[in-house]
Design a protein around this motif. Structure first.
Motif, PDB file in Angstrom:
ATOM      1  N   VAL A  11       2.644   6.331 -14.583  1.00 21.80           N
ATOM      2  CA  VAL A  11       3.037   6.118 -13.190  1.00 21.80           C
ATOM      3  C   VAL A  11       1.795   6.072 -12.299  1.00 21.80           C
ATOM      4  O   VAL A  11       1.709   5.278 -11.363  1.00 21.80           O
ATOM      5  N   VAL A  12       0.819   6.925 -12.644  1.00 23.46           N
ATOM      6  CA  VAL A  12      -0.434   6.913 -11.877  1.00 23.46           C
ATOM      7  C   VAL A  12      -1.122   5.565 -12.038  1.00 23.46           C
ATOM      8  O   VAL A  12      -1.540   4.941 -11.050  1.00 23.46           O
ATOM      9  N   ILE A  13      -1.238   5.113 -13.276  1.00 20.23           N
ATOM     10  CA  ILE A  13      -1.896   3.821 -13.518  1.00 20.23           C
ATOM     11  C   ILE A  13      -1.158   2.706 -12.774  1.00 20.23           C
ATOM     12  O   ILE A  13      -1.763   1.846 -12.127  1.00 20.23           O
ATOM     13  N   SER A  40       0.832  -1.197   0.000  1.00 19.03           N
ATOM     14  CA  SER A  40       0.000   0.000   0.000  1.00 19.03           C
ATOM     15  C   SER A  40       0.877   1.261   0.000  1.00 19.03           C
ATOM     16  O   SER A  40       0.614   2.212  -0.746  1.00 19.03           O
ATOM     17  N   GLY A  41       1.911   1.247   0.814  1.00 18.38           N
ATOM     18  CA  GLY A  41       2.803   2.410   0.873  1.00 18.38           C
ATOM     19  C   GLY A  41       3.489   2.656  -0.461  1.00 18.38           C
ATOM     20  O   GLY A  41       3.595   3.803  -0.920  1.00 18.38           O
ATOM     21  N   VAL A  42       3.940   1.586  -1.089  1.00 16.71           N
ATOM     22  CA  VAL A  42       4.606   1.725  -2.389  1.00 16.71           C
ATOM     23  C   VAL A  42       3.634   2.303  -3.417  1.00 16.71           C
ATOM     24  O   VAL A  42       3.979   3.193  -4.199  1.00 16.71           O
ATOM     25  N   ALA A  43       2.398   1.813  -3.384  1.00 13.38           N
ATOM     26  CA  ALA A  43       1.387   2.317  -4.321  1.00 13.38           C
ATOM     27  C   ALA A  43       1.190   3.810  -4.116  1.00 13.38           C
ATOM     28  O   ALA A  43       1.096   4.578  -5.080  1.00 13.38           O
ATOM     29  N   ILE A  44       1.134   4.226  -2.855  1.00 18.16           N
ATOM     30  CA  ILE A  44       0.913   5.644  -2.566  1.00 18.16           C
ATOM     31  C   ILE A  44       2.072   6.491  -3.080  1.00 18.16           C
ATOM     32  O   ILE A  44       1.869   7.577  -3.631  1.00 18.16           O
ATOM     33  N   ASN A  45       3.273   5.969  -2.955  1.00 11.04           N
ATOM     34  CA  ASN A  45       4.421   6.716  -3.480  1.00 11.04           C
ATOM     35  C   ASN A  45       4.314   6.917  -4.990  1.00 11.04           C
ATOM     36  O   ASN A  45       4.599   7.998  -5.503  1.00 11.04           O
ATOM     37  N   PHE A  46       3.900   5.885  -5.693  1.00 15.32           N
ATOM     38  CA  PHE A  46       3.752   6.016  -7.146  1.00 15.32           C
ATOM     39  C   PHE A  46       2.628   6.980  -7.501  1.00 15.32           C
ATOM     40  O   PHE A  46       2.768   7.812  -8.397  1.00 15.32           O
ATOM     41  N   LEU A  47       1.516   6.840  -6.788  1.00 20.56           N
ATOM     42  CA  LEU A  47       0.385   7.735  -7.050  1.00 20.56           C
ATOM     43  C   LEU A  47       0.814   9.183  -6.892  1.00 20.56           C
ATOM     44  O   LEU A  47       0.517  10.030  -7.741  1.00 20.56           O
ATOM     45  N   ALA A  48       1.523   9.448  -5.801  1.00 24.40           N
ATOM     46  CA  ALA A  48       1.930  10.817  -5.539  1.00 24.40           C
ATOM     47  C   ALA A  48       2.896  11.301  -6.610  1.00 24.40           C
ATOM     48  O   ALA A  48       2.753  12.404  -7.155  1.00 24.40           O
ATOM     49  N   SER A  49       3.880  10.454  -6.935  1.00 21.04           N
ATOM     50  CA  SER A  49       4.882  10.849  -7.909  1.00 21.04           C
ATOM     51  C   SER A  49       4.241  11.113  -9.269  1.00 21.04           C
ATOM     52  O   SER A  49       4.533  12.106  -9.935  1.00 21.04           O
ATOM     53  N   GLY A  50       3.320  10.251  -9.675  1.00 16.26           N
ATOM     54  CA  GLY A  50       2.672  10.395 -10.973  1.00 16.26           C
ATOM     55  C   GLY A  50       1.713  11.574 -10.996  1.00 16.26           C
ATOM     56  O   GLY A  50       1.761  12.426 -11.894  1.00 16.26           O
ATOM     57  N   LEU A  51       0.843  11.641  -9.986  1.00 15.69           N
ATOM     58  CA  LEU A  51      -0.198  12.669  -9.989  1.00 15.69           C
ATOM     59  C   LEU A  51       0.387  14.080  -9.911  1.00 15.69           C
ATOM     60  O   LEU A  51      -0.075  14.985 -10.600  1.00 15.69           O
ATOM     61  N   THR A  52       1.422  14.255  -9.059  1.00 18.33           N
ATOM     62  CA  THR A  52       1.959  15.611  -8.917  1.00 18.33           C
ATOM     63  C   THR A  52       2.547  16.097 -10.235  1.00 18.33           C
ATOM     64  O   THR A  52       2.307  17.238 -10.641  1.00 18.33           O
ATOM     65  N   ALA A  53       3.284  15.227 -10.921  1.00 16.29           N
ATOM     66  CA  ALA A  53       3.892  15.642 -12.178  1.00 16.29           C
ATOM     67  C   ALA A  53       2.826  15.868 -13.249  1.00 16.29           C
ATOM     68  O   ALA A  53       2.867  16.836 -14.009  1.00 16.29           O
ATOM     69  N   LEU A  54       1.845  14.974 -13.287  1.00 17.53           N
ATOM     70  CA  LEU A  54       0.785  15.044 -14.289  1.00 17.53           C
ATOM     71  C   LEU A  54      -0.036  16.320 -14.115  1.00 17.53           C
ATOM     72  O   LEU A  54      -0.218  17.102 -15.049  1.00 17.53           O
TER      73      LEU A  54
END
Lengths: 322, 364, 521
Positions: B332-334, A93-107
């Motif tokens: 990365v989001v996906i 779950s923590g790893v997923a959150i890190n990816f979500l944050a990294s992707g969403l902020t840049a996007l």
């Protein structure tokens, strides 16, 4: 090395360790309650982005901070739902959150501001500015005490002081209040809490939310206090270093402060001395200096500084026995 | 007790998880102000709609098979290796040394040497985290992440100080020797008389990836070592009762994992770039986590999940081109959402599905 | 007549397909000690967990002091005046006694006042009921007997009038158990109602006023304790007349297989758990190790099984066995001809998510039978072998691809035993062979161990059940606090004598004799 250099180094140590300190205390609440949180990094990053973005849009650093905290708390809630309600794997779950944050902020950053994922540079009310403590200028000329007080202790942004105050506050909450007793108990033996008639789920959610709040403050400081705006992946592993600091600190607030200061000092040295000449070895490459905090993290985790015992129920979802 | 039909476990639940992840991704696209269905159409069209797109899709797939297998093998021993990124970077260094240092007469000779070098360097980069976990109990998730960061610094250092030809500005190595050029899809399929476009970077490494899948399957389910790895992953206490050494299993599984991640460089560094670049991995090490989770740490599952992510990557590149507001980070989001739904929120889907099947059984 | 303290009407509870409680009704009179007996898995604990709000019943009604109650969680149970002492204590190990007592029952936000209040109350309770504990001691420093007192204090601090104790004596020495019974009697005399759950008939006879018997999720009888006897209760529990002991031939011991001299073992925290123990086991005999749980039995199993290191000397057939370093791991132990049936089959003996055929080779995966070439497993041969063994040991269901976790406790144990016995070990070390095993399988498992003895193996049997020691062992040694405090020939001793030894009380032969008479009387 003269006093001035020392004061400057210590000064940047304080600045650089503040985000670590927030993240480390955030992890402390979470892990003391038995929830491992690899996602500190993601929460810092998300908060950094949203606080900078909202500060840029509204011109108010406080609204920015509120947005940052909201984003961080939302991610904390996801972690809570995954690891408390659905008893999922907390690491994953923590790893997923890190990816979500990294992707969403840049996007979203690119989508909103169209400058390569950054936010515009912040200035004025859109940033946390240094606060001069009382008598700072008056005492500035007094030898030794003067520079120590006016350059080192005074002149940081308000969040640095909030972070420092959070240390004794956390200690007091943990060891002097009913909530603290229950929080520590739920990380050691949730069954004891459950049979005592207290909801394990509720306690753990509370801890997770506090964790989100503190990461939110850390992220806000990162982008609107320490720096003047958000840049892609600016948390740069601070969330993980905070975890290492937490282990180093044996999950105690006071030690957490020292551990974070140590990381801060190291970073300050690495920034100040981009390349160091060592007699007989030659020049230490700049890349090595940059990697130093990461190397320190590994050395700490390798346990060369004493064995730490984590909270006993850490990382294990609570299931009533059959 | 919870005996689900096998297809529910291996197909239905992952499928629902994936659909949920894609639905939420669709919402994100909607939030950015684009039409998710249109975006989906661009992705499918761009990745599968032409031989050109397919060539890129399979190139990415090859990368993700290696990194996915890497994470999967470690998962079998309950080790969470998120250092695939750094291990693949170092694998690139090994491959580069082989492809620059020897004037290879033919790729058939260069390929095995590069495979060995990539695997060794990748494994080497997982050695310290593995040892620290096995001997000192240092949290492997954090140490492998730290090794990723250190690998980035090391790459810069190596490129600037050692690989960069004198007088060049860009931090990248010289082009590899001509004899180390791996046949591309265009060349390889040309031997079979199939006309395939020239530009897509898919190459014979794809075959290596398929072989790796088979070998990993053999290792995990057919060898005694695999038996010991699975036993250790399922119950550390029982493994010690059986005399299975935790040190050995952690070391072996992590080294194999690192080696597999390192092998990715055969595809990306040797097969595509044909020189050592500053970031030859581009997040593929992290994609491996999502791939392994979706693929249930089974080689066949990893292959299918890698294909899916290959498709998303290639489609995502097209998407960025067609809809500039949807950048590459969408992937990365996906990826995060797939990890969230297939990994952390698995029970959210599993429990209702299980209940449904138990009730249906009881009803019969 | 006053209303019953507790009345349950038609309670049913199922876990998936398993019906743990079927239509149970029971009435507990106030100010009495009410026993509930039944075998493992009869549904006693489930019933009490429902009463304490840990589980919700599927059907049925609960009345407390004549009033119908809904008890959705432990909080509601506590509010209704119900307290529970669980079989496995629910204490926070690194908290003090005071902190544990107060946890969940704090009066206000700040901690200190609650702690002070608890301190004075503890003082009163300690004097009133022989419940003395140091309020500032950490739980992990207390003996189990004292930890149990903390659990009782927790309930009393929450003003419990009805106290449920779930298998309270499992971890206690006979002396500690006697002390507990004195506490329970004085609590009853002060007006509390006590429900005592146990599977030990002796306790029921010693302390209860009324007793209810459960069997397979159903309540089969409720009788006054004075109107019944152990034999009768045993029949009610098992549902048929109990075959008390197996027929066994007299042992015909041969040469010494296991010779232990001055063995010491320390746990991971450096606490010495085995202190200079010495013993011998010969071919064709069973040496039983009796003792209350936690007196060094686990460490003895672990060091012989290669899971812990020790110092001293252990010889197998005259050869020195390495106790630490190279050659002391579990794999090496098997090569020495030592088979190990562990105490906890779910944690150690089996991989619960492995299939039966994978478990049947577990620990022996390098045997000739399991290998194909230098790396591969011979799956065909492993599966054939498993099929044979499951048939021979009557493991049900006879599916070699079923996961270990889907077998019952008895069938899991049969898999472990089949695997360990099959290699014709010189020495079998076996811990708690029938813990959590259904009655039908117990006889079968006992017979297998006896057969192995008769085939010439040396057997070291560790069990906390004296009945089991008496059924199987030829000689018995008693462990207390990491030492062997006595060794007897089984046919020349009795439960009374062993009970005293287990409590660490050595006695003179004359006392032993008089005690033996009083026990048989």
């Amino acid at each position: 090395m003269d006093l001035l250099v020392v004061v400057q180094l210590l000064d940047s140590m304080l600045r650089l360790s503040a985000p670590l300190l927030f993240a480390c205390l955030a992890g402390l609440y979470s892990e003391r309650a038995g929830i491992f949180d690899i996602g500190l990094e993601g929460k810092l990053l998300a908060s950094a982005f949203f606080s900078a973005a909202f500060a840029a849009i509204t011109g108010s650093v406080w609204l920015g901070m509120a947005a940052g905290i909201t984003a961080s708390v939302l991610l904390a809630l996801i972690h809570g739902v995954a690891s408390i309600t659905f008893r999922g794997n907390q690491l994953i779950s923590g790893v997923a959150i890190n990816f979500l944050a990294s992707g969403l902020t840049a996007l979203i950053g690119q989508n909103w501001f169209k400058i390569g994922g950054r936010t515009p540079s912040l200035s004025g009310d859109a940033r946390f500015l240094p606060v001069d403590l009382p008598f700072a200028s008056a005492l500035a000329d007094v030898p030794i005490i003067g520079p120590l007080y006016s350059d080192l202790i005074s002149g940081h942004t308000i969040l640095v002081y909030v972070g420092l105050l959070a240390v004794p506050t956390t200690w007091w909450i943990l060891f002097r209040t009913r909530f603290g007793l229950r929080l520590r108990a739920v990380g050691e033996n949730p069954e004891a809490v459950d049979t005592g008639g207290i909801s394990v789920t509720r306690l753990r959610y509370q801890a997770t939310l506090i964790c989100g709040l503190l990461c939110g403050l850390g992220g806000a400081y990162l982008a609107t206090g320490m720096a003047a705006g958000f840049i892609k992946d600016m948390s740069a592993g601070k969330g993980f270093m905070a975890l290492a600091a937490l282990i180093f600190a044996k999950w105690r607030p006071g030690y957490a402060l020292y551990a974070c200061l140590l990381f801060g000092l190291l970073e300050a040295i690495a920034i100040r001395y981009q390349s160091i000449q060592i007699a007989g070895v030659g020049t230490v490459p700049v890349q090595f200096m940059q990697a130093l905090p990461y190397i320190l993290t590994i050395i700490i985790l390798a346990g060369f500084v004493g064995k730490a015992i984590p909270p006993r129920a850490g990382g294990v979802p609570y299931v009533k026995e059959r | 007790m919870n005996k689900l039909p096998k297809w529910v476990d291996v197909a239905l639940i992952p499928f629902i998880n994936l659909v949920l992840a894609l639905l939420v991704s669709g919402l994100v696209v909607l939030w950015i102000g684009e039409n998710p269905l249109h975006a989906m159409q661009i992705i499918v069209q761009g990745s599968l709609g032409s031989a050109y797109g397919l060539g890129y899709t399979l190139y990415y797939t090859t990368n993700f098979v290696f990194t996915g297998l890497a994470v999967a093998v470690a998962f079998q021993a309950r080790m969470f290796n998120i250092g695939g990124e750094g291990q693949a970077l170092l694998g690139g260094v090994g491959v580069a040394i082989i492809c620059l240092g020897v004037n290879w007469p033919h790729w058939l000779l260069a390929l095995p040497a590069a495979i060995v070098a990539g695997a060794l360097f990748g494994a080497g980069w997982s050695l310290i985290p593995a040892y620290l976990q096995a001997k000192r109990g240092s949290h492997i998730v954090i140490t492998t992440i730290m090794f990723n960061f250190i690998a980035y610094s090391l790459m810069v250092y190596l490129l600037v100080n050692h690989f960069k030809p004198a007088g060049e500005m860009a931090p990248e190595s010289a082009a590899f020797v001509a004899g180390s050029h791996l046949p591309s899809g265009h060349e390889a399929l040309g031997w079979l008389g199939i006309n395939f476009p020239k530009s897509p970077p898919v190459n014979v490494s794809f075959i290596v990836a398929l072989i790796a899948c088979v070998l990993v399957w053999l290792l995990i389910w057919r060898t005694r070592l695999g038996y010991a790895i699975r036993a250790f992953g399922l119950s550390e206490t029982a493994a010690s009762y059986a005399g299975i050494s935790s040190f050995r299993i952690i070391m072996v599984s992590m080294l194999i994992s690192g080696a597999l991640a390192g092998l990715m460089a055969v595809n990306s560094v040797m097969g595509e770039a044909e020189r050592l670049l500053i970031d030859s991995v581009q997040g593929a090490g992290f994609v491996g986590i999502a791939v392994a989770l979706m693929g249930r740490s089974h080689p066949l599952g990893v292959l299918l999940a890698a294909l899916l992510f290959g498709l998303l990557y290639q489609g995502g590149a097209e998407l960025e081109f067609e809809l500039p507001s949807v950048t590459r980070e969408m992937i990365v989001v996906i990826q995060g959402l797939v990890i969230l739904f297939t990994g952390a929120l698995e029970n959210m889907v599993r429990l209702p599905v299980e209940n449904y099947f138990i009730r249906r059984k009881a009803g019969n | 007549m006053t209303a019953p303290a507790i009345e349950l009407r038609n309670i049913s509870k199922a876990f998936g397909p398993v019906q743990a409680n079927k239509d149970i009704s029971i009435s507990v009179a106030p100010k009495t000690i009410h026993g509930i007996v039944g075998e493992n898995g009869a549904g006693k604990s489930t019933l009490m967990s429902i009463l304490y709000g840990f589980y919700r019943a599927d059907k049925g009604e609960i009345f407390v002091n004549g009033e119908q109650m809904d008890i959705p969680n432990s909080q509601a149970a506590i509010a209704a005046g119900i307290g529970m002492v669980h079989q496995h204590f629910k204490l926070v190990q690194n908290f003090t006694v005071l902190e544990n007592v107060v946890l969940g029952a704090e009066d206000q936000i700040l901690l200190q006042p609650s702690l002070e209040k608890a301190r004075s109350l503890l003082q009163e309770l300690a004097e009133g009921y022989e419940l003395k504990v140091d309020p500032d001691a950490l739980i992990e420093e207390l003996s189990v007997g004292h930890q149990q007192r903390v659990e009782i204090l927790k309930a009393l601090y929450r003003r419990a009038n009805i106290l449920i104790l779930d298998e309270p004596t499992g971890v206690l020495t006979p002396a500690e158990a006697d002390h507990l019974f004195r506490i329970l009697r004085s609590l009853r005399d002060e007006g509390k109602t006590i429900i005592l759950i146990t599977h030990k008939l002796r306790e029921i006879m010693a302390v209860t006023d009324t007793v209810s018997v459960m069997r397979r999720g159903e309540m089969t009888a409720t009788v006054k304790t004075t109107d019944t006897n152990p034999q009768h209760l045993a029949e009610l529990m098992v549902g048929r007349s109990v075959l008390l002991r197996l027929q066994k031939e007299k042992a015909d011991p041969g040469s010494t297989v296991l010779k232990i001299d001055n063995l010491c073992v320390s746990d991971s925290r450096g606490v010495e758990r085995l202190k200079n123990i010495s013993m011998q086991v010969r071919q064709g005999e069973i040496l039983g190790i009796a003792g209350v749980d936690g007196n060094g039995q686990s460490e003895l199993l672990q060091v012989l099984g290669g899971l812990a290191t020790g110092t001293g000397s252990v010889e197998i057939n005259g050869q020195e066995l390495p106790l630490s370093g190279a050659g002391s791991d579990a794999q090496a132990r098997r090569e020495w001809g030592i088979a190990h049936v562990p105490e906890d089959r779910q944690l150690l003996g089996l991989v619960m998510d492995f299939m039966a055929w994978e478990n049947m080779a577990f620990g022996y995966q390098h045997d000739e039978r399991c290998r194909r070439g230098p790396f591969l497993m011979d799956i065909q041969s492993m599966q054939d072998y498993c099929r044979d063994k499951m048939k021979q040991f009557d493991v049900r269901p006879p599916s070699i691809t079923a996961l270990a976790k889907n077998f019952s406790g008895g069938n899991q144990q049969k898999i472990v035993l089949a695997r360990e016995i099959d290699r014709n070990p010189d020495l079998l070390v076996v811990g708690q062979p029938t813990r959590g095993v259904d009655v039908g399988a117990i006889e079968f498992i006992h017979q297998q161990i006896l057969d192995l003895r008769d085939a010439g193996a040396a057997v070291l049997l560790i069990s906390v059940e004296l009945d089991e020691i008496f059924s199987l062992a030829d000689r018995v040694a008693v462990l207390f606090d990491g030492r062997i405090v006595g060794e007897r020939v089984v046919s020349e001793t009795n439960e009374g004598e062993l009970g005293l030894l287990m409590a660490g009380i050595a006695e003179s032969p004359a006392q032993a004799e008089s005690r033996a008479i009083s026990v048989t009387a």
